[in-house]
Design a protein around this motif. Structure first.
Motif, short mmCIF file in Angstrom:
data_model
loop_
_atom_site.label_atom_id
_atom_site.label_comp_id
_atom_site.label_asym_id
_atom_site.label_seq_id
_atom_site.Cartn_x
_atom_site.Cartn_y
_atom_site.Cartn_z
N ASP A 146 2.84 35.86 156.82
CA ASP A 146 3.11 37.04 157.65
C ASP A 146 4.46 37.68 157.32
N SER A 147 5.51 36.86 157.17
CA SER A 147 6.83 37.44 156.86
C SER A 147 6.89 37.95 155.43
N PHE A 148 6.13 37.35 154.52
CA PHE A 148 6.09 37.80 153.14
C PHE A 148 5.69 39.27 153.05
N PHE A 149 4.67 39.66 153.80
CA PHE A 149 4.18 41.02 153.69
C PHE A 149 5.15 42.07 154.22
N GLY B 247 5.61 29.82 143.51
CA GLY B 247 5.13 30.55 142.34
C GLY B 247 5.79 31.90 142.25
N THR B 248 5.31 32.71 141.34
CA THR B 248 5.88 34.02 141.06
C THR B 248 5.01 35.12 141.67
N SER C 145 9.52 44.15 147.50
CA SER C 145 10.80 43.87 146.86
C SER C 145 10.80 42.55 146.11
N LEU C 146 9.68 41.84 146.12
CA LEU C 146 9.64 40.50 145.53
C LEU C 146 8.87 40.41 144.21
N LEU D 174 0.19 35.38 143.95
CA LEU D 174 1.20 34.38 143.62
C LEU D 174 0.66 33.70 142.37
N VAL D 175 1.33 33.91 141.24
CA VAL D 175 0.85 33.40 139.96
C VAL D 175 1.77 32.29 139.49
N ASN D 176 1.27 31.54 138.52
CA ASN D 176 2.06 30.47 137.91
C ASN D 176 2.62 29.53 138.98
#
Length: 181
Positions: free
Chosen positions: A35-38, A102-103, A43-44, A168-170
């Motif tokens: 939730d906070s990620f979105f 991850g990235t 910017s990430l 979210l990769v790698n």
């Protein structure tokens, strides 16, 4: 002597806080709930983060793809494991809370991207007629045409000319944990 004691106490407090955070995820990157990620996702792009969320789906075939969702079930992100770590096994179930490091990758989908996706799928099919089934994309076993139709319908529904897809990769680490860690 008193100053040394105060300094040591402060260092201890910081070390204790850092240790608790490390148990949840990776201490060297920023931790976010889904939730906070979105709220800061744009910017990430390209940054290494730790995402904490609830498993919505684990790929049964490979265990290397997982969809996480937040408390708001409409907020989801697809994560893909790096080849250097073991896939998730059958102990990871829908509803489990996990932390993944991850990235962040952001993909913008617009009409130009959709046309290119369809052309690429046609090129693959023409180069290998036996591989008509390869016109499927990697996401949810949809054909390129089905995916294009889905993107177009979503853009029309939202009244937008583009969509942003967050991945979210790698993924280099993952573990189960309790919510609020």
């Amino acid at each position: 002597m008193k100053n040394l004691f105060i300094f040591s106490f402060i260092v201890f407090l910081f070390a204790a806080c850092g240790t608790n955070k490390k148990e949840c995820c990776n201490k060297t990157c920023n931790n976010y709930s889904i939730d906070s990620f979105f709220t800061v996702a744009d910017s990430l792009d390209g940054k290494i983060v730790c995402l904490e969320g609830k498993i919505d789906h684990v790929c049964q075939h490979s265990g290397r793809r997982v969809t996480l969702m937040g408390k708001d079930s409409s907020l989801t992100i697809l994560a893909t494991m790096a080849d250097t770590i073991a896939p998730m096994d059958s102990t990871f179930k829908c509803g489990d809370m996990v932390a993944l490091t991850g990235t962040v990758k952001i993909k913008t989908i617009n009409e130009e991207c959709i046309v290119k996706m369809l052309a690429d799928a046609d090129s693959i099919a023409k180069a290998n007629p036996e591989a008509e089934a390869q016109k499927e994309t990697n996401d949810h076993h949809m054909t390129a045409q089905e995916k294009a139709d889905m993107y177009r319908a979503e853009m029309q529904k939202l009244g937008k000319t583009e969509l942003k897809m967050y991945y979210l990769v790698n993924v280099t680490s993952y573990k189960k944990h309790e919510a609020g860690c």
